[in-house]
Motif scaffolding. Structure first.
Motif, PDB file in Angstrom:
ATOM      1  N   ASN A  81       0.873  -1.175   0.000  1.00  0.00           N
ATOM      2  CA  ASN A  81       0.000   0.000   0.000  1.00  0.00           C
ATOM      3  C   ASN A  81       0.909   1.223   0.000  1.00  0.00           C
ATOM      4  O   ASN A  81       1.790   1.339   0.856  1.00  0.00           O
ATOM      5  N   SER A 118      -5.519   4.099  -1.469  1.00  0.00           N
ATOM      6  CA  SER A 118      -6.667   3.239  -1.158  1.00  0.00           C
ATOM      7  C   SER A 118      -6.585   1.894  -1.872  1.00  0.00           C
ATOM      8  O   SER A 118      -7.507   1.085  -1.740  1.00  0.00           O
ATOM      9  N   GLN A 119      -5.498   1.653  -2.605  1.00  0.00           N
ATOM     10  CA  GLN A 119      -5.383   0.424  -3.383  1.00  0.00           C
ATOM     11  C   GLN A 119      -4.471  -0.583  -2.678  1.00  0.00           C
ATOM     12  O   GLN A 119      -3.555  -0.210  -1.938  1.00  0.00           O
ATOM     13  N   VAL A 152      -6.145  -0.139   4.961  1.00  0.00           N
ATOM     14  CA  VAL A 152      -7.303  -0.243   4.081  1.00  0.00           C
ATOM     15  C   VAL A 152      -8.600  -0.089   4.858  1.00  0.00           C
ATOM     16  O   VAL A 152      -9.438   0.773   4.545  1.00  0.00           O
ATOM     17  N   PHE A 204      -8.886   3.325   6.370  1.00  0.00           N
ATOM     18  CA  PHE A 204      -9.249   4.315   5.365  1.00  0.00           C
ATOM     19  C   PHE A 204     -10.728   4.212   5.005  1.00  0.00           C
ATOM     20  O   PHE A 204     -11.428   5.222   4.893  1.00  0.00           O
ATOM     21  N   GLN A 205     -11.222   2.977   4.852  1.00  0.00           N
ATOM     22  CA  GLN A 205     -12.629   2.799   4.499  1.00  0.00           C
ATOM     23  C   GLN A 205     -13.532   3.331   5.601  1.00  0.00           C
ATOM     24  O   GLN A 205     -14.559   3.962   5.342  1.00  0.00           O
ATOM     25  N   VAL A 237     -13.495   7.107   5.371  1.00  0.00           N
ATOM     26  CA  VAL A 237     -14.370   7.596   4.304  1.00  0.00           C
ATOM     27  C   VAL A 237     -15.834   7.429   4.696  1.00  0.00           C
ATOM     28  O   VAL A 237     -16.663   8.327   4.471  1.00  0.00           O
ATOM     29  N   TYR A 242     -10.043  11.948  -2.557  1.00  0.00           N
ATOM     30  CA  TYR A 242      -9.537  10.584  -2.641  1.00  0.00           C
ATOM     31  C   TYR A 242      -9.675   9.991  -4.031  1.00  0.00           C
ATOM     32  O   TYR A 242      -9.138   8.930  -4.311  1.00  0.00           O
TER      33      TYR A 242
END
Length: 714
Positions: A105, A141-142, A197, A200-201, A204, A255
């Motif tokens: 990441n 975010s990947q 991840v 971050f989710q 958001v 984002y």
């Protein structure tokens, strides 16, 4: 010799051991439930050469460093400046214990290419020495696959170009951080373990929750403002929520649009500052405090901060301004404590929480706090608006409750007073009947008084003519007397001639007597007509129109009025001018009424010239002029529609402009008390306009005179 060989062997083993320490060994225990940052034992070289990705390339001459941000040496000095390319290399190996795929990441401000043993495995943006060809991309975010071979030492190479943003001018170190974890952990929903991840989710999702809540409150309070526009606080709060919505949308779009880093951060940081400033204004209005120097200072700091975004990082300037903003709310709440304890307590507690949070955020930015607290930022932004919405709802409920209590009191008072009102109703009805009777009686008295006033006005005008009438009657009476005496003497002469027997002379004398009798009869009829005209003027009008010689009517009243005034004031003298159109013929009018109008206007003209004559103006000669003519009727169709105009002019002082509009009003007069009733022009106006469907107009010029124009349809 043997000791020397031992020493060389020991040093060689240390060298080999130290080189092996610089190979990062990834084991299952290090990445199974964790994201590990790759920040140790890197080598870098500025410049650009694709051969530097080759695992066989000797990078021993490159600079070594360790840093979480791979574009900073020891966390301070920048490696690649804006738009520069730097290569990073690191030795890495997957341990035999690893039983899951590895993933990366990457968080970066720029663009990069990731190579493993010289093979390009990920292209994140577009890297080029030509700045026009660079495409920036932040893949934070990947989850990126890292195909390491178990037990094999491999070279991880990164080709990185630092973002060449124009702003902020004095801050842009560039950034690239690389994290590694297992695929199982990357797919986990555990926020603690999968902090890259899943965190971050969750971050958001928190903003999406904030966005939904802000939109809901915006709709509610905007509706309140539309339906109750006097409650302006709802409009102010809706405006603040609008900017909060724009801020949240900006953060969420950031984002997905990582290539426009500065402008997006500038946009949404500006929105949240303006939203907060409007909220502060709402606090002042709710707490009923005047806009003071502190508010102006915070406003100045707000817009100064927005301007400084072009110089320094907005992400770090915003929290500093927020400290002053929270301090301002705390001061305002304490100042208003005695006036509104509920609002002051809510705003004070909310601001204290925010003050502590943003102080910790600044410490976290500075590296003084290890625990990540940035996940609470969305809720920090929503805390104050939610509390304000709660208070506004509380205030609305309290006002509704007060209204209900007041309504109950009013209903109780209504019941108590209902009986009183019913008792007073009969009394009022009786009083109304009595007052109505009194008013009817007063109305009858007023009508009687009005009739008396009108008759008095007629008698007053007749009185003005009395001397003129006497003068006019005196002339025919003198003729009657003279011709009677002459006839008497002729009779004596005729008797003498009869005695003489001279019949011819008798016949001649009898003819003279006959002529004298005709003249006596003529002047007697003249006196009779004058008396009949005055009687007609004094009695009430029948309202019947009849063909009338209006020229003769005007001439007669002119002479009568003049001689009447002369009889009262021997010093008065005026030039009388008549200009009658003899082709007018007879006009269909009510002669009594129109005679009063003409007499009233002539009398006013004589009064005006007499007043000016008494002012001793040198060379002034009083003049009153009456003219008549036939003119086309305004609005008439064809050549047959005509009107008759009678103009009565004087060369007096004229009528002041400020009272011209009032002269036709009843009881309005400019004459001294006792010299006028104020009904003359009012009656004249009604007679002309209502009684004859005509017009009565006035033209006046200061110090030059006035002309009244009677226009009658014919």
């Amino acid at each position: 010799m043997k000791h020397i060989l031992y020493i060389i062997g020991f040093l060689l083993s240390l060298t080999i051991f130290s080189q092996e320490d610089k190979v990062l060994v990834i084991s299952d225990s290090t990445v199974a439930d964790n994201w590990m940052i790759l920040g140790m034992d890197w080598r870098f070289q500025k410049g650009d050469n694709i051969l530097w990705a080759n695992p066989e390339f000797d990078d021993s001459t490159w600079n070594e460093f360790s840093s979480n941000n791979l574009n900073l040496i020891d966390g301070k000095n920048v490696i690649a400046d804006r738009g520069e390319i730097v290569w990073l290399r690191k030795r890495i190996m997957a341990d035999q214990s690893l039983n899951d795929a590895l993933v990366l990441n990457i968080f970066q401000e720029g663009a990069s290419e990731i190579y493993l043993d010289g093979k390009l495995i990920h292209q994140l943006g577009s890297v080029s020495s030509n700045k026009d060809e660079v495409i920036y991309h932040n893949p934070f975010s990947q989850v990126l696959h890292l195909p390491l071979e178990i037990g094999k030492e491999q070279i991880l190479a990164v080709r990185f170009v630092n973002a060449q943003y124009k702003y902020p001018i004095y801050y842009h170190n560039g950034l690239i951080r690389i994290y590694i974890s297992s695929l199982r952990n990357a797919n986990s929903t555990d926020v603690v373990k999968n902090k890259r991840v899943a965190f971050f989710q969750q971050y958001v999702n928190s903003y999406y929750i904030s966005l939904g809540l802000a939109i809901l409150m915006f709709i509610i309070f905007l509706s309140f403002f539309i339906f109750f526009p006097k409650e302006k606080i709802n409009g102010y709060f809706a405006a603040s929520l609008l900017f909060l919505i724009l801020f949240t949308l900006g953060v969420l779009s950031f984002y997905h649009n990582t290539g426009t880093y500065f402008w997006l951060t500038f946009y949404y940081d500006t929105c949240i500052l303006i939203s907060s400033l409007i909220l502060l204004f709402c606090f002042y209005k709710i707490l009923e405090q005047p806009i003071d120097l502190v508010f102006k200072a915070i406003s100045f700091l707000c817009f100064s901060t927005i301007g400084c975004y072009f110089l320094y990082d907005p992400e770090q300037l915003g929290p500093i301004w927020t400290i002053f903003y929270c301090a301002g709310i705390i001061r305002l709440s304490l100042k208003s404590w005695n006036k509104n304890k509920v609002a002051s307590f809510l705003f004070l507690s909310t601001s204290c929480i925010n003050l502590v949070f943003w102080t910790l955020m600044i410490c976290w930015y500075m590296g003084l706090v290890d625990q990540r607290i940035d996940k609470f930022i969305p809720f920090s932004f929503m805390l104050v608006p939610v509390v304000l919405a709660i208070y506004l709802g509380y205030a609305f409920g309290k006002r509704s409750q007060d209204l209900r209590l007041n309504l109950n009191r009013v209903q109780e008072l209504s019941k108590e007073k209902e009986s009183i009102l019913s008792e007073q109703k009969d009394t009022l009805e009786q009083q109304v009947k009595e007052r109505t009777s009194e008013l009817n009686q007063s109305l009858e008295e007023l009508k009687t008084t009005q009739s008396q006033l009108i008759q008095s006005e007629k008698m007053a005008s007749l009185g003005e003519l009395t001397a003129g009438i006497a003068h006019e009657i005196q002339n025919p009476l003198n003729f009657v007397n003279n011709f009677s005496e002459v006839s008497n003497e002729l009779v004596d002469e005729m008797n003498e001639e009869l005695d003489k027997g001279d019949l011819e002379e008798v016949k001649a004398i009898s003819l003279d007597i006959k002529q004298n009798l005709e003249k006596i009869n003529h002047h007697g009829k003249r006196a009779d007509n004058i008396v009949k005209g005055m009687l007609q003027h004094s009695r009430s009008s029948s309202g019947t129109k009849e063909p009338t010689d209006i020229n003769a009517l005007a001439d007669e009243y002119l002479r009568l009025a003049y001689h009447g005034l002369r009889a009262k004031d021997k010093s008065f003298n005026a030039e009388l001018i008549t200009d009658f159109d003899e082709n007018i013929g007879k006009v269909n009018i009510v002669p009594q009424d129109m005679g009063r109008v003409i007499l009233n206007l002539i009398t006013n003209a004589f009064y005006a010239v007499n007043e000016k004559a008494n002012s001793d103006i040198e060379g002034y000669k009083p003049t009153v002029k009456i003219t008549s003519k036939r003119t086309p009727l305004l609005g008439g169709v064809g050549g047959g529609s005509q009107s008759v105009q009678i103009s009565i002019s004087d060369n007096g002082n004229g009528i002041p402009k400020e009272i011209v509009e009032k002269i036709f009003q009843p009881f309005f007069t400019t004459k001294p008390t006792g010299q006028g009733t104020g009904l003359g022009l009012s009656m004249s106006y009604d007679i002309v306009t209502k009684g004859h469907d005509g017009k009565l107009k006035v033209e006046t010029t200061k110090n030059k005179g006035t002309t009244f124009i009677i226009e009658l349809p014919n």
